[in-house]
Design a protein around this motif. Structure first.
Motif, PDB file in Angstrom:
ATOM      1  N   VAL A  82      -0.135  16.432   0.022  1.00 21.05           N
ATOM      2  CA  VAL A  82       0.766  15.280   0.128  1.00 21.05           C
ATOM      3  C   VAL A  82       0.053  14.003  -0.323  1.00 21.05           C
ATOM      4  CG1 VAL A  82       2.075  13.833   1.722  1.00 21.05           C
ATOM      5  CG2 VAL A  82       2.197  16.316   1.926  1.00 21.05           C
ATOM      6  N   VAL A  83      -1.199  13.826   0.088  1.00 25.17           N
ATOM      7  CA  VAL A  83      -1.952  12.644  -0.347  1.00 25.17           C
ATOM      8  C   VAL A  83      -2.142  12.671  -1.864  1.00 25.17           C
ATOM      9  CG1 VAL A  83      -4.159  11.439  -0.211  1.00 25.17           C
ATOM     10  CG2 VAL A  83      -3.102  12.333   1.874  1.00 25.17           C
ATOM     11  N   ASP A  84      -2.476  13.839  -2.411  1.00 25.07           N
ATOM     12  CA  ASP A  84      -2.638  13.959  -3.866  1.00 25.07           C
ATOM     13  C   ASP A  84      -1.332  13.615  -4.582  1.00 25.07           C
ATOM     14  OD1 ASP A  84      -5.268  14.720  -3.575  1.00 25.07           O
ATOM     15  OD2 ASP A  84      -4.863  16.869  -3.756  1.00 25.07           O
ATOM     16  N   THR A 122       4.971   1.651   0.420  1.00 21.09           N
ATOM     17  CA  THR A 122       5.674   2.852  -0.020  1.00 21.09           C
ATOM     18  C   THR A 122       5.238   3.976   0.906  1.00 21.09           C
ATOM     19  OG1 THR A 122       5.804   2.157  -2.331  1.00 21.09           O
ATOM     20  CG2 THR A 122       5.961   4.517  -1.890  1.00 21.09           C
ATOM     21  N   SER A 123       6.162   4.462   1.721  1.00 20.58           N
ATOM     22  CA  SER A 123       5.829   5.470   2.737  1.00 20.58           C
ATOM     23  C   SER A 123       6.292   6.849   2.291  1.00 20.58           C
ATOM     24  CB  SER A 123       6.481   5.112   4.077  1.00 20.58           C
ATOM     25  OG  SER A 123       6.011   3.863   4.553  1.00 20.58           O
ATOM     26  N   ILE A 124       5.438   7.842   2.499  1.00 20.86           N
ATOM     27  CA  ILE A 124       5.735   9.223   2.124  1.00 20.86           C
ATOM     28  C   ILE A 124       5.772  10.059   3.396  1.00 20.86           C
ATOM     29  CG2 ILE A 124       4.931  11.250   0.853  1.00 20.86           C
ATOM     30  CD1 ILE A 124       3.786   7.795  -0.232  1.00 20.86           C
ATOM     31  N   LEU A 125       6.931  10.639   3.686  1.00 16.40           N
ATOM     32  CA  LEU A 125       7.123  11.473   4.873  1.00 16.40           C
ATOM     33  C   LEU A 125       7.548  12.863   4.406  1.00 16.40           C
ATOM     34  CD1 LEU A 125       7.441   8.483   5.942  1.00 16.40           C
ATOM     35  CD2 LEU A 125       8.928   9.441   7.715  1.00 16.40           C
ATOM     36  N   ILE A 126       6.651  13.818   4.483  1.00 12.16           N
ATOM     37  CA  ILE A 126       6.925  15.189   4.051  1.00 12.16           C
ATOM     38  C   ILE A 126       6.878  16.099   5.269  1.00 12.16           C
ATOM     39  CG2 ILE A 126       6.213  17.080   2.544  1.00 12.16           C
ATOM     40  CD1 ILE A 126       7.089  14.585   1.013  1.00 12.16           C
ATOM     41  N   ASN A 127       7.936  16.863   5.490  1.00  9.98           N
ATOM     42  CA  ASN A 127       7.963  17.770   6.633  1.00  9.98           C
ATOM     43  C   ASN A 127       6.883  18.841   6.519  1.00  9.98           C
ATOM     44  OD1 ASN A 127       9.959  17.133   8.644  1.00  9.98           O
ATOM     45  ND2 ASN A 127      11.558  17.579   7.144  1.00  9.98           N
ATOM     46  N   TYR A 128       6.297  19.182   7.676  1.00 10.75           N
ATOM     47  CA  TYR A 128       5.348  20.294   7.706  1.00 10.75           C
ATOM     48  C   TYR A 128       6.016  21.572   7.209  1.00 10.75           C
ATOM     49  CZ  TYR A 128       2.618  17.390  10.965  1.00 10.75           C
ATOM     50  OH  TYR A 128       1.900  16.385  11.552  1.00 10.75           O
ATOM     51  N   ARG A 129       5.209  22.516   6.758  1.00  9.33           N
ATOM     52  CA  ARG A 129       5.751  23.825   6.379  1.00  9.33           C
ATOM     53  C   ARG A 129       6.491  24.435   7.575  1.00  9.33           C
ATOM     54  NH1 ARG A 129       1.319  27.565   4.263  1.00  9.33           N
ATOM     55  NH2 ARG A 129       0.889  25.761   2.932  1.00  9.33           N
ATOM     56  N   ARG A 138       1.633  10.098  -8.061  1.00 10.16           N
ATOM     57  CA  ARG A 138       2.942   9.550  -8.424  1.00 10.16           C
ATOM     58  C   ARG A 138       2.982   8.024  -8.366  1.00 10.16           C
ATOM     59  NH1 ARG A 138       8.793  11.978  -6.540  1.00 10.16           N
ATOM     60  NH2 ARG A 138      10.099  10.338  -7.426  1.00 10.16           N
ATOM     61  N   TYR A 139       2.247   7.437  -7.410  1.00  6.89           N
ATOM     62  CA  TYR A 139       2.381   5.997  -7.191  1.00  6.89           C
ATOM     63  C   TYR A 139       1.104   5.209  -7.448  1.00  6.89           C
ATOM     64  CZ  TYR A 139       6.725   7.541  -5.136  1.00  6.89           C
ATOM     65  OH  TYR A 139       7.947   8.128  -4.951  1.00  6.89           O
ATOM     66  N   GLY A 140       0.027   5.882  -7.849  1.00  7.23           N
ATOM     67  CA  GLY A 140      -1.159   5.169  -8.292  1.00  7.23           C
ATOM     68  C   GLY A 140      -2.325   5.212  -7.325  1.00  7.23           C
ATOM     69  N   LYS A 141      -3.490   5.639  -7.829  1.00 10.64           N
ATOM     70  CA  LYS A 141      -4.693   5.684  -7.001  1.00 10.64           C
ATOM     71  C   LYS A 141      -5.293   4.299  -6.772  1.00 10.64           C
ATOM     72  CE  LYS A 141      -6.306  10.390  -7.866  1.00 10.64           C
ATOM     73  NZ  LYS A 141      -7.457  11.231  -8.281  1.00 10.64           N
ATOM     74  N   PRO A 153       0.816  -1.213   0.000  1.00  7.79           N
ATOM     75  CA  PRO A 153       0.000   0.000   0.000  1.00  7.79           C
ATOM     76  C   PRO A 153       0.852   1.267   0.000  1.00  7.79           C
ATOM     77  CG  PRO A 153      -0.604  -1.504   1.797  1.00  7.79           C
ATOM     78  CD  PRO A 153       0.680  -1.990   1.241  1.00  7.79           C
ATOM     79  N   LEU A 154       0.177   2.397  -0.196  1.00  2.22           N
ATOM     80  CA  LEU A 154       0.783   3.706   0.039  1.00  2.22           C
ATOM     81  C   LEU A 154       0.497   4.109   1.478  1.00  2.22           C
ATOM     82  CD1 LEU A 154      -0.321   5.717  -3.147  1.00  2.22           C
ATOM     83  CD2 LEU A 154       1.885   4.619  -2.720  1.00  2.22           C
ATOM     84  N   LEU A 155       1.494   4.665   2.142  1.00  2.00           N
ATOM     85  CA  LEU A 155       1.313   5.146   3.511  1.00  2.00           C
ATOM     86  C   LEU A 155       1.838   6.569   3.602  1.00  2.00           C
ATOM     87  CD1 LEU A 155       1.888   3.316   6.850  1.00  2.00           C
ATOM     88  CD2 LEU A 155       2.940   5.552   6.487  1.00  2.00           C
ATOM     89  N   VAL A 156       1.003   7.480   4.074  1.00  2.00           N
ATOM     90  CA  VAL A 156       1.398   8.876   4.266  1.00  2.00           C
ATOM     91  C   VAL A 156       1.447   9.144   5.763  1.00  2.00           C
ATOM     92  CG1 VAL A 156       0.815  11.286   3.844  1.00  2.00           C
ATOM     93  CG2 VAL A 156       0.356   9.565   2.083  1.00  2.00           C
ATOM     94  N   TYR A 157       2.589   9.654   6.230  1.00  2.00           N
ATOM     95  CA  TYR A 157       2.809   9.847   7.669  1.00  2.00           C
ATOM     96  C   TYR A 157       2.903  11.326   8.017  1.00  2.00           C
ATOM     97  CZ  TYR A 157       5.212   9.833  12.202  1.00  2.00           C
ATOM     98  OH  TYR A 157       5.564  10.052  13.506  1.00  2.00           O
ATOM     99  N   PHE A 158       2.213  11.712   9.111  1.00  2.00           N
ATOM    100  CA  PHE A 158       2.273  13.068   9.644  1.00  2.00           C
ATOM    101  C   PHE A 158       2.784  12.999  11.082  1.00  2.00           C
ATOM    102  CE2 PHE A 158      -1.213  12.997   6.521  1.00  2.00           C
ATOM    103  CZ  PHE A 158      -0.697  13.904   5.602  1.00  2.00           C
ATOM    104  N   GLY A 159       3.880  13.696  11.355  1.00  2.00           N
ATOM    105  CA  GLY A 159       4.553  13.574  12.639  1.00  2.00           C
ATOM    106  C   GLY A 159       4.023  14.499  13.719  1.00  2.00           C
TER     107      GLY A 159
END
Length: 267
Positions: A124-126, A96-103, A131-134, A71-77
């Protein structure tokens, strides 16, 4: 004389109360957000540096295991979590994990705040799905303050599953527990960043994992209990013994995460 003394004391206490409330109001961003530069740039071959636009700011972070078939996993710290320090943990997940720093955190532009962070979460979810498929299962994962960001993203983007670590109902409820001598109504009036999940709870996926401890000194355990009570479907719960900042370093928590993520592929 006694009356004058009492009036003086009452006046001094009133001024002190007003002063503290004013300090909390004007300094709440410093009390709520703790941005920091990138601590260390990851060098693991499974970790890739990425950036994306969110409105008028550019956000930066990392993708882990981009070639995974999971799966795709989006993480918010959390509010003090610069995500370069967390990337290595996610290598073990079958996703596939996506970790994007907050502004304002790491190399991401801008200043942190509720409206911007909520907009960034959707961006980030979009980005992840474009990029990796809906067609891939989507998990959203949030820790502490990030649990509110994750709830917002889940309510808007409807993932297959949601993972929350130390969730709570609102910043006002947490602040009321910490500043018991300030009326809850005053705290709610002062907050410019309420981080309130109340209206979003009905939009959350039924499949959910809650990671929590009864020894949390940052998010009162009762707040996590009250959050869980509002859910329409009972979540899976993984408990650990330890304080607020310990779970990301605990092998037992990562085993629970690995099992939950792997099982999401079949849902």
């Amino acid at each position: 004389m006694l009356r004058m003394t009492l009036l003086t004391i009452i006046g001094a206490l009133a001024l002190f109360y007003i002063g503290v409330c004013g300090l909390l109001y004007f300094m709440q961003e410093r009390l709520m957000f703790f941005p920091s530069p990138v601590a260390t740039y990851p060098t693991h071959p499974a970790i890739e540096t990425v950036s994306l636009d969110s409105g008028d700011v550019q956000l930066a972070g990392w993708v882990i295991n981009q070639d995974s078939q999971g799966p795709l996993l989006v993480y918010f710290g959390g509010n003090g979590e610069e995500l370069s320090q967390s990337t290595s943990h996610f290598v073990s997940l079958p996703a596939t994990s996506i970790l994007i720093n907050y502004r304002g955190y790491g190399d991401s532009e801008g200043k942190p705040g509720q409206s911007g962070m909520f907009a960034d979460a959707e961006a980030v979810v979009d980005f992840a799905q474009a990029r990796y498929g809906k067609d891939r299962p989507l998990l959203v994962f949030g820790r502490s303050l990030g649990s509110v960001v994750a709830v917002h993203a889940a309510a808007e983007k409807h993932p297959n599953a949601l993972i929350l670590m130390s969730p709570f109902r609102s910043a006002a409820d947490v602040a009321t527990a910490q500043y018991r001598w300030i009326p809850a109504s005053t705290i709610r009036w002062m907050l410019r960043h309420p981080f309130d999940v109340t209206t979003a709870i009905s939009e959350l996926p039924s499949r959910m994992l809650i990671i929590r401890t009864d020894d949390d000194r940052v998010i009162p355990p009762r707040e996590t209990d009250l959050f869980i009570d509002r859910l329409t479907t009972p979540p899976e719960i993984a408990r650990y013994l330890g304080e607020h900042n310990e779970p990301l370093s605990r092998p037992d928590i990562w085993r629970a995460l690995q099992a939950f993520v792997a099982n999401t592929q079949s849902h």
